[in-house]
Design a protein around this motif. Structure first.
Motif, PDB file in Angstrom:
ATOM      1  N   LEU A   1      10.331   8.012   5.641  1.00  7.72           N
ATOM      2  CA  LEU A   1      10.806   6.983   6.570  1.00  7.72           C
ATOM      3  C   LEU A   1      12.250   7.269   6.944  1.00  7.72           C
ATOM      4  O   LEU A   1      13.110   7.432   6.082  1.00  7.72           O
ATOM      5  CB  LEU A   1      10.703   5.598   5.933  1.00  7.72           C
TER       6      LEU A   1
ATOM      7  N   ALA B   1       3.130   0.385  12.579  1.00  8.01           N
ATOM      8  CA  ALA B   1       2.951   1.841  12.535  1.00  8.01           C
ATOM      9  C   ALA B   1       2.265   2.153  11.210  1.00  8.01           C
ATOM     10  O   ALA B   1       2.682   1.663  10.166  1.00  8.01           O
ATOM     11  CB  ALA B   1       4.299   2.549  12.631  1.00  8.01           C
ATOM     12  N   ARG B   2       1.192   2.950  11.245  1.00 11.14           N
ATOM     13  CA  ARG B   2       0.423   3.252  10.041  1.00 11.14           C
ATOM     14  C   ARG B   2       0.360   4.752   9.829  1.00 11.14           C
ATOM     15  O   ARG B   2       0.229   5.522  10.759  1.00 11.14           O
ATOM     16  CB  ARG B   2      -0.988   2.697  10.173  1.00 11.14           C
ATOM     17  N   SER B   3       0.460   5.151   8.567  1.00  9.79           N
ATOM     18  CA  SER B   3       0.271   6.543   8.181  1.00  9.79           C
ATOM     19  C   SER B   3      -0.648   6.581   6.969  1.00  9.79           C
ATOM     20  O   SER B   3      -0.454   5.826   6.013  1.00  9.79           O
ATOM     21  CB  SER B   3       1.603   7.216   7.828  1.00  9.79           C
ATOM     22  N   ASP B   4      -1.642   7.450   7.012  1.00  9.39           N
ATOM     23  CA  ASP B   4      -2.575   7.615   5.901  1.00  9.39           C
ATOM     24  C   ASP B   4      -2.203   8.797   5.014  1.00  9.39           C
ATOM     25  O   ASP B   4      -2.961   9.162   4.126  1.00  9.39           O
ATOM     26  CB  ASP B   4      -4.000   7.797   6.436  1.00  9.39           C
ATOM     27  N   ARG B   5      -1.062   9.402   5.246  1.00 10.88           N
ATOM     28  CA  ARG B   5      -0.632  10.541   4.437  1.00 10.88           C
ATOM     29  C   ARG B   5      -0.340  10.111   3.008  1.00 10.88           C
ATOM     30  O   ARG B   5      -0.010   8.968   2.751  1.00 10.88           O
ATOM     31  CB  ARG B   5       0.610  11.173   5.048  1.00 10.88           C
TER      32      ARG B   5
ATOM     33  N   ASP C   1      11.816  12.967  11.277  1.00 12.71           N
ATOM     34  CA  ASP C   1      11.538  14.289  11.836  1.00 12.71           C
ATOM     35  C   ASP C   1      12.637  15.287  11.467  1.00 12.71           C
ATOM     36  O   ASP C   1      12.786  16.309  12.098  1.00 12.71           O
ATOM     37  CB  ASP C   1      11.348  14.235  13.345  1.00 12.71           C
TER      38      ASP C   1
ATOM     39  N   GLY D   1       1.943   7.032   0.184  1.00 12.49           N
ATOM     40  CA  GLY D   1       1.101   6.401   1.191  1.00 12.49           C
ATOM     41  C   GLY D   1      -0.275   6.098   0.665  1.00 12.49           C
ATOM     42  O   GLY D   1      -0.553   6.348  -0.503  1.00 12.49           O
ATOM     43  N   PRO D   2      -1.112   5.567   1.504  1.00  9.97           N
ATOM     44  CA  PRO D   2      -0.876   5.214   2.904  1.00  9.97           C
ATOM     45  C   PRO D   2       0.042   4.003   3.035  1.00  9.97           C
ATOM     46  O   PRO D   2       0.164   3.220   2.113  1.00  9.97           O
ATOM     47  CB  PRO D   2      -2.275   4.903   3.441  1.00  9.97           C
TER      48      PRO D   2
ATOM     49  N   VAL E   1       5.003   9.719   2.691  1.00 12.68           N
ATOM     50  CA  VAL E   1       5.554   9.449   4.012  1.00 12.68           C
ATOM     51  C   VAL E   1       7.073   9.447   3.924  1.00 12.68           C
ATOM     52  O   VAL E   1       7.642   8.892   2.988  1.00 12.68           O
ATOM     53  CB  VAL E   1       5.048   8.081   4.522  1.00 12.68           C
TER      54      VAL E   1
ATOM     55  N   TRP F   1       9.112   7.237  11.405  1.00 14.16           N
ATOM     56  CA  TRP F   1       8.886   8.441  10.593  1.00 14.16           C
ATOM     57  C   TRP F   1      10.054   9.397  10.764  1.00 14.16           C
ATOM     58  O   TRP F   1      10.661   9.503  11.828  1.00 14.16           O
ATOM     59  CB  TRP F   1       7.573   9.115  10.998  1.00 14.16           C
TER      60      TRP F   1
ATOM     61  N   GLU G   1       1.822   0.964   5.933  1.00 17.66           N
ATOM     62  CA  GLU G   1       1.938   0.293   7.223  1.00 17.66           C
ATOM     63  C   GLU G   1       3.355  -0.243   7.319  1.00 17.66           C
ATOM     64  O   GLU G   1       3.827  -0.904   6.396  1.00 17.66           O
ATOM     65  CB  GLU G   1       0.933  -0.849   7.364  1.00 17.66           C
TER      66      GLU G   1
END
Length: 86
Positions: free
Chosen positions: A54, A45-49, A67, A33-34, A52, A65, A36
């Protein structure tokens, strides 16, 4: 084979460094990441980790994301029967 970075609409002529991904055969796609992600309905959907996960199985309650819903659920083993009753 060598691939040049591609511009996408909205990049205004800029190039981006490639993102590294890894596919877990029994799980998600891992992306540095990050990131989009453009969803089917056009929302982003955005993640700055820094890494990531998917979802690829579509079982995640927080899609796109992961889980870990893809993991098989293991039932707890029943306790062994007492073989020497008192």
């Amino acid at each position: 084979m060598h691939a040049e970075p591609r511009n996408t609409p909205g990049d205004a002529g800029t190039t981006h460094s490639a993102r590294r991904t890894a596919k877990d055969p029994k799980g998600p796609v891992l992306v540095e990441g990050p990131v989009e992600i453009v969803l089917d309905d056009g929302t982003v959907a955005r993640s700055d980790r820094f890494l990531v996960a998917l979802c690829t199985c579509r079982r995640s309650r927080i899609h796109p994301w992961c889980d870990t819903s893809h993991r098989p659920r293991e039932r707890a083993e029943p306790p062994p029967e007492d073989r020497n009753p008192s």
